[in-house]
Enzyme design. Structure first.
Site, short mmCIF file in Angstrom:
data_model
loop_
_atom_site.label_atom_id
_atom_site.label_comp_id
_atom_site.label_asym_id
_atom_site.label_seq_id
_atom_site.Cartn_x
_atom_site.Cartn_y
_atom_site.Cartn_z
N THR C 89 0.80 -1.23 0.00
CA THR C 89 0.00 0.00 0.00
C THR C 89 0.84 1.29 0.00
OG1 THR C 89 -0.35 -0.23 2.40
CG2 THR C 89 -2.09 -1.06 0.94
N GLN C 109 -1.45 -7.05 -25.25
CA GLN C 109 -0.80 -7.72 -24.13
C GLN C 109 -0.82 -6.82 -22.89
OE1 GLN C 109 3.41 -8.79 -24.77
NE2 GLN C 109 2.68 -10.86 -25.18
N ALA C 123 -10.51 4.32 -32.94
CA ALA C 123 -10.65 4.23 -34.39
C ALA C 123 -12.12 4.14 -34.81
CB ALA C 123 -9.87 3.03 -34.92
N ARG C 124 -13.03 4.19 -33.83
CA ARG C 124 -14.44 4.37 -34.18
C ARG C 124 -14.69 5.83 -34.54
NH1 ARG C 124 -19.14 2.85 -30.22
NH2 ARG C 124 -20.36 2.78 -32.12
N ARG C 196 -11.80 -0.07 -39.87
CA ARG C 196 -10.62 -0.37 -39.03
C ARG C 196 -10.34 -1.86 -38.91
NH1 ARG C 196 -12.68 0.04 -32.73
NH2 ARG C 196 -14.80 -0.63 -33.10
N ARG C 223 7.09 -7.57 -17.55
CA ARG C 223 7.33 -7.15 -18.93
C ARG C 223 8.77 -6.74 -19.21
NH1 ARG C 223 3.18 -9.97 -20.80
NH2 ARG C 223 1.22 -9.33 -19.84
#
Lengths: 301, 301, 301, 301
Positions: C89, C109, C123-124, C196, C223
């Site tokens: 925390t 990912q 992309a809408r 798209r 990562r």
């Protein structure tokens, strides 16, 4: 004794009527359903519902890794692989719902685990029962002299008796006053949402608590740990006993990799490698602080 | 047709063996278990597991509110009360796990709902199938002229044919190249984690998706809404059909209060009150912007 | 080169006007603000905002532990203690907001880390730029022969050239078709939300991504790990460089305990103890599977 | 008076040293930083840190919607649009960290908001101060006769005096016993983690609480609501006063659409439409339950 005869009858009734389902069934968990596992003097945990079993974990992993999981011979190997490599999402595919009765000060610690769904008995709406946690004498311990958050020696003789007497009489008096404030007998009666604030934190509350297996294991790792406060640890242990029967493969992996495992820092790895090569390493030469070294020596000698 | 004969046989086998359980059982949901509900040209949703039913919601609420809920005559009334007053925790006590096959561009929208557990088929580990979403001609629409994120008129004639042909031939070519890059026939073969990046976003992926009823209803409210993109809306609608059978009382309350409801701003309340008092209110006098007024008039005339 | 001259000018303008604040300031992080750190061929990460510094972590811990933290001599010791004992925390008290430009397959990912706030370019609503990730030849590797999710040898000669050519021409063609479908020149023009779907997953997108330091370090541990896919690892490394300057004490503890650390199972502890006692332990005698043993030997020889 | 002279001096010292930053600065919030806003008899809220301002919301939205947001003339219009259409992610881009001192029974309600970061003062490590919430006589109300979770008339005369006396003397006695159990004067002294359980729930605790603006507004909507318990509502109101100065545009939209808004069910919409058409609708004809109708009439007459 946490259950009334009515409650016992209710549980037996709930267990009397198996119904057919097409879902995954864990025989081990069915045996626990609804039954109360006593914890502390008035508390319990009960499994109310569950979703999934060891196979559900495997199934979810195979969706992710597709043909990539074919080479793993069996479910146990795959589950151990997932646990070892911190793949958490397949374990999230199992879910459990518990009914827990517990002292408020334990509930306050427990609720810090945020990834769970909770419905707690509300003392704004309803009146709490006259039930308080009074420790066994063996649990009445002094403040630890080495650890700011731990317990040391058990209290002895007169001091133990005095503390116990204080806890008991205070609880009784506070509950008497709670009732006296609420009473509408010849008076208006204080609102429940206000009267509750006079109750001490060893009063029992209860809740439904639902979480997934990954987060449950995280809870168990922290709360079944020897450094956890005894009063929450006994709940974690009672839950762990159910999880062992529910998902035996996942639980065995959890015990090996998490409960029984340790994490080594880069410095600790270096020290161990030097030791394996025959060298004697002192704290000064380890690069670790004194506290770190003490913890390291506890495990490795 | 999204299922192979092998998959159909697997589903029938999974449905052939009911087992006894002491858990809450929803007959309506048992009928859906494992079965594939086709969505779009190659997609589906399947219910893989569930936890709880309408009674579980009521039971959780009664734990919270204790004697306070006694005055509510029945389960339906209590469920409607909870929904109306935004009590979300009792609805979190039900959980569902779905197997979904869906185009990647739909998955990218879907995953924005964070309060869920997901195991997606991994194209790092495994090879994707040759399956792409190609819209029905009736869904090939032009950009909306009034809404930056919507569709307008359906494409006609030659343009429609040209777009369809492009989508089909591009998908085929990209998949051919995907296979050509992966091939180890006389060459090394590109790593799967790299080759996948050449695939277009109408390729199908699949995942296990698990969430609780409260968060599922939030998903449905946004994604079964007429303003949601058609390609995700049809998934939301297929899921809604299962939820209706799973928890009929909760779903009916959801339809009344959420799907069929509207939220009014303080300004909108004031306008409606003036109208109820017989006044005619213009946009200028409403205090609303033009966009707000247009949305208001759509509902209230 | 990821930035246009306009973007560079915008960044310099944003950096030109320091304003006074009473909040905690991290000089190291101020130096990064708004600047673009290039990643891959067209990507970047930029720090847009941050909250807190090393002192904020210490301050939060001292609120929790009160007088109990007095005995820790200094901030560094306390931060290392917190990290070693998995106190998460206090690290959650720092927050960072990044602007990231990244290929869609990397974004897919990345988004699996759910405890973050995200605003992605839609992309809408809008049209994506003609920018695709084309790997350096040194990154064009074959499928690993030992690991289902990894890369092996770099592709050579003709195969490398063929793959690169395919990726480039496919990207170009797909973008041409994207534009052709969108075009309203003499036709209706396909809706952006549909067009798209024809784009490949190496196209770049961008988002604002905000998370707290605890969750960021979890992201970095997974990562920036050598087993992570190269294309996300370079983003993690670029972020790690900023975190090092932002909270140097916390980052040093993170490197020692997390990035450079290992977790040992109960079985592995037992084997190491036997080795420290001079015994030679074989895989058969270790109780570990072959895979587990191989991973163990990689670290311990 | 919640602050000691030392605390006041500390706050003034923290406010004495502005430093330059390149981050977004909210002048309105800078004026609040570190200062204690008194709440109840011994509580307070203090803003310790913040990230972002109204512009940060707009900036995040424009990343998402790109050119699609160009047609919105100004920041205020865009923020109102986002609020009206339940776009939550741009509001998540702002973050705030508070230091709160509050009674335990209020903390227990507050912590149910899970999407926040919390560091609470630990009574396992440290000793709590002798500070208890004792309501003003005007707040000592009877149980509501119409609402299971509300308050009714204020207590009068003798009853009020008796309740107040009980709360005060109980708090004093419990704290005396807490100290007596902890004391190591001629005895071992009970562990702090045990002694704390004898304290009543009106004792004050404190924590650092950090959340984003979206979740904060959700908290305010529920806790600044007239139906919330007074003792948490006054905290919500104190926080709301800071938020108004921090992000004035977002807060104004929040007041219009959330605090001042209502949600109508499909049934309620139908009734209002019939009324607008001049019809008189009774409860029986409305399809609503009695409770629902009562709530409807409260708003619409």
């Amino acid at each position: 004794m946490p259950l009334t005869p009515e409650q016992t009858a209710e549980i037996e009734a709930a267990r009397a009527n198996p119904r057919p389902t097409l879902r995954a069934v864990s025989e081990g968990m069915e045996a626990h359903l609804y039954r109360a596992h006593p914890v502390l003097d008035h508390g319990f945990i009960r499994v109310i519902d569950y979703m999934g079993d060891d196979s559900a974990i495997v199934q979810a992993a195979r969706v992710s890794y597709g043909a990539g999981t074919k080479h793993v011979q069996n479910d146990e190997g795959l589950i151990r692989y997932l646990m070892r490599h911190w793949h958490s999402t397949p374990f999230e595919m199992c879910e459990v719902k518990l009914h827990v009765k517990l002292p408020v000060f334990v509930a306050r610690q427990w609720i810090r685990h945020r990834t769970a769904n909770v419905n707690e008995y509300s003392a704004r709406y309803s009146i709490l029962d006259r039930e308080f946690y009074i420790p066994e004498p063996a649990q009445l311990a002094a403040q630890s002299t080495v650890n700011n958050q731990g317990r040391g020696e058990v209290l002895t003789g007169e001091e133990s008796a005095r503390v116990l007497a204080m806890l008991k009489s205070d609880a009784a008096q506070m509950y008497d006053h709670y009732e006296a404030m609420l009473s509408q007998d010849g008076q208006q009666g204080l609102a429940r949402e206000l009267a509750r604030m006079n109750l001490p934190m060893n009063i029992y509350t209860q809740w439904y608590w639902k979480t997934d297996l990954h987060n449950l294991m995280h809870f168990l790792r922290l709360r079944a740990d020897p450094h956890a406060q005894y009063e929450i640890r006994v709940y974690a242990e009672a839950i762990a006993d159910c999880v062992r029967d529910w998902v035996p493969l996942a639980f065995a992996a959890f015990e090996d990799y998490r409960m029984g495992g340790v994490t080594l820092s880069a410095k600790a790895i270096a020290v161990l490698k030097r030791r394996l090569a025959g060298e004697t390493v002192t704290q000064e030469a380890s690069g670790m602080s004194k506290g770190e070294w003490r913890e390291f020596v506890e495990v490795w000698g």
